[in-house]
Structure formats: C-alpha cells, structure tokens
Scaffold this active site. Structure first.
Site, PDB file in Angstrom:
ATOM      1  N   GLY A  42      99.438  62.999  -8.605  1.00 13.85           N
ATOM      2  CA  GLY A  42      98.560  61.819  -8.086  1.00 13.85           C
ATOM      3  C   GLY A  42      97.089  62.314  -7.981  1.00 13.85           C
ATOM      4  O   GLY A  42      96.555  61.602  -7.257  1.00 13.85           O
ATOM      5  N   GLN A  43      96.737  63.221  -8.767  1.00 13.46           N
ATOM      6  CA  GLN A  43      95.176  63.479  -8.701  1.00 13.46           C
ATOM      7  C   GLN A  43      94.469  62.459  -9.300  1.00 13.46           C
ATOM      8  O   GLN A  43      94.619  62.002 -10.504  1.00 13.46           O
ATOM      9  CB  GLN A  43      94.987  64.640  -9.668  1.00 13.46           C
ATOM     10  CG  GLN A  43      93.345  65.177  -9.577  1.00 13.46           C
ATOM     11  CD  GLN A  43      93.149  66.242 -10.386  1.00 13.46           C
ATOM     12  OE1 GLN A  43      93.846  66.956 -11.119  1.00 13.46           O
ATOM     13  NE2 GLN A  43      91.720  66.851 -10.208  1.00 13.46           N
ATOM     14  N   HIS A  54      89.472  69.652  -5.402  1.00 16.91           N
ATOM     15  CA  HIS A  54      89.147  69.495  -3.920  1.00 16.91           C
ATOM     16  C   HIS A  54      90.539  69.878  -3.139  1.00 16.91           C
ATOM     17  O   HIS A  54      91.518  69.664  -3.811  1.00 16.91           O
ATOM     18  CB  HIS A  54      88.737  68.081  -3.609  1.00 16.91           C
ATOM     19  CG  HIS A  54      89.618  66.939  -4.386  1.00 16.91           C
ATOM     20  ND1 HIS A  54      89.656  66.617  -5.423  1.00 16.91           N
ATOM     21  CD2 HIS A  54      90.876  66.204  -3.730  1.00 16.91           C
ATOM     22  CE1 HIS A  54      90.402  65.757  -5.990  1.00 16.91           C
ATOM     23  NE2 HIS A  54      91.277  65.517  -4.799  1.00 16.91           N
ATOM     24  N   ILE A  80      87.981  59.268   2.959  1.00 15.38           N
ATOM     25  CA  ILE A  80      87.645  57.923   3.193  1.00 15.38           C
ATOM     26  C   ILE A  80      89.097  57.266   3.728  1.00 15.38           C
ATOM     27  O   ILE A  80      89.066  56.022   4.369  1.00 15.38           O
ATOM     28  CB  ILE A  80      87.024  57.207   1.883  1.00 15.38           C
ATOM     29  CG1 ILE A  80      86.315  56.054   2.562  1.00 15.38           C
ATOM     30  CG2 ILE A  80      88.203  56.786   0.939  1.00 15.38           C
ATOM     31  CD1 ILE A  80      85.182  55.515   1.389  1.00 15.38           C
TER      32      ILE A  80
HETATM   33  P1  5GP Z   1      93.214  63.218  -5.171  1.00 15.62           P
HETATM   34  O1  5GP Z   1      94.435  62.024  -4.953  1.00 15.62           O
HETATM   35  O2  5GP Z   1      92.362  63.106  -6.223  1.00 15.62           O
HETATM   36  O3  5GP Z   1      94.036  64.548  -4.852  1.00 15.62           O
HETATM   37  O4  5GP Z   1      92.456  62.657  -4.041  1.00 15.62           O
HETATM   38  C1  5GP Z   1      91.206  62.074  -3.804  1.00 15.62           C
HETATM   39  C2  5GP Z   1      90.926  61.829  -2.595  1.00 15.62           C
HETATM   40  O5  5GP Z   1      89.605  61.390  -2.520  1.00 15.62           O
HETATM   41  C3  5GP Z   1      91.625  60.902  -1.852  1.00 15.62           C
HETATM   42  O6  5GP Z   1      92.490  61.252  -0.731  1.00 15.62           O
HETATM   43  C4  5GP Z   1      90.819  59.810  -1.524  1.00 15.62           C
HETATM   44  O7  5GP Z   1      91.015  58.877  -0.302  1.00 15.62           O
HETATM   45  C5  5GP Z   1      89.421  60.306  -1.582  1.00 15.62           C
HETATM   46  N1  5GP Z   1      88.364  59.586  -1.914  1.00 15.62           N
HETATM   47  C6  5GP Z   1      88.018  58.763  -2.811  1.00 15.62           C
HETATM   48  N2  5GP Z   1      86.951  58.104  -2.993  1.00 15.62           N
HETATM   49  C7  5GP Z   1      86.282  58.764  -1.850  1.00 15.62           C
HETATM   50  C8  5GP Z   1      84.804  58.423  -1.494  1.00 15.62           C
HETATM   51  O8  5GP Z   1      84.099  57.784  -1.879  1.00 15.62           O
HETATM   52  N3  5GP Z   1      84.698  59.140  -0.035  1.00 15.62           N
HETATM   53  C9  5GP Z   1      85.552  59.933   0.589  1.00 15.62           C
HETATM   54  N4  5GP Z   1      85.007  60.410   1.373  1.00 15.62           N
HETATM   55  N5  5GP Z   1      86.650  60.241   0.053  1.00 15.62           N
HETATM   56  C10 5GP Z   1      87.110  59.615  -1.128  1.00 15.62           C
END
Ligand code: 5GP
Ligand code: ZN
Length: 113
Positions: free
Chosen positions: A92-93, A99, A30
């Site tokens: 930064g998770q 994922h 997103i």
């Molecule tokens: P992390 O920081 O946990 O490695 O990555 C989480 C990712 O999920 C971020 O890049 C963030 O932009 C994405 N994200 C968070 N909420 C949503 C959502 O509702 N939809 C989509 N498509 N991506 C999301």
C-alpha cells in the site's frame, strides 16, 4: 521534482514538523492511524526500499534511532510502538519518497492488515 515529501521538506507544503536535522525530517501524518503517527523521512530523495544503496546504511540506522527518540518524546516508548515501511503495491505504498511510519499510543494487532 514533483515529490510531495520533498515539497514538505522545502516548506512548500505545510506540515506539523516535530524533528529536523541535516539528514532527517519528521512530521505528524495528516491521516493518523494511531494516537501517535509520525512520518520520519530522509531529506535525500530515495523512492523506497528497493532504491537504497550501501551509502544509505548509516542514514537508515540513524532514522531508526531517531524513531526511538521521538517515541520517547511523545511518551509512547515505554508502552511500545511500531515502525513500518511500506514497499510497493501489496504493502500500500502511496508516496514514493522513503518514509518510516512511527505508530504508538494504542495496542496493535499482529499480523497487520
Ligand atoms: P504510505 O502509504 O506511502 O506508506 O504512506 C503515506 C502516508 O503519507 C500516509 O499515511 C498519508 O496519510 C501520509 N500523507 C499523505 N499526504 C500527506 C501530506 O500532505 N501531509 C502529511 N503530513 N501526511 C501525508
Ligand atoms: Zn522526494
């Protein structure tokens, strides 16, 4: 379960899906950090790298091969791309459903920020 990515898999929260099979789901991030920024996730809820068990080994390999196929489909494979998994606070998770970020379409720095 109130997991954001489990809700996306179930269709309870909309996303731009680009791939799905019996084990894996992939959709556009997103808040893209590159021209191509796809999240590849397991359909099984796994909170993160620390929670992986030996039975997940094949799944993780399949996710990696799927990342390359998606990179090819989105035309970033030849120029190169990055696959990133953030684990825990320092990385930064933010979402605790494992994922794999597939980032491509621009050159990237090393070390990452
Ligand atoms: P992390 O920081 O946990 O490695 O990555 C989480 C990712 O999920 C971020 O890049 C963030 O932009 C994405 N994200 C968070 N909420 C949503 C959502 O509702 N939809 C989509 N498509 N991506 C999301
Ligand atoms: Zn989940």
């Amino acid at each position: 379960m109130s997991c954001l990515f489990c809700k996306i898999i179930k269709g309870e929260i909309p996303c731009k899906k680009i791939y799905e099979d019996d084990q894996i789901f992939a959709f556009h991030d997103i808040n893209p950090q590159a021209p191509v920024h796809v999240l590849i996730i397991s359909k099984k809820h796994i909170s993160g790298i620390p929670q992986l068990v030996i039975d997940d080994d094949a799944l993780i390999g399949k996710i990696m091969r799927t990342a390359h196929k998606i990179a090819q489909q989105l035309n970033v494979a030849d120029q190169g791309y990055r696959v990133v998994v953030n684990s825990g606070r320092n990385a930064g998770q933010e979402v605790f459903h494992i994922h794999f970020h597939l980032l491509g379409g621009r050159s990237m720095n090393w070390p990452p920020g």
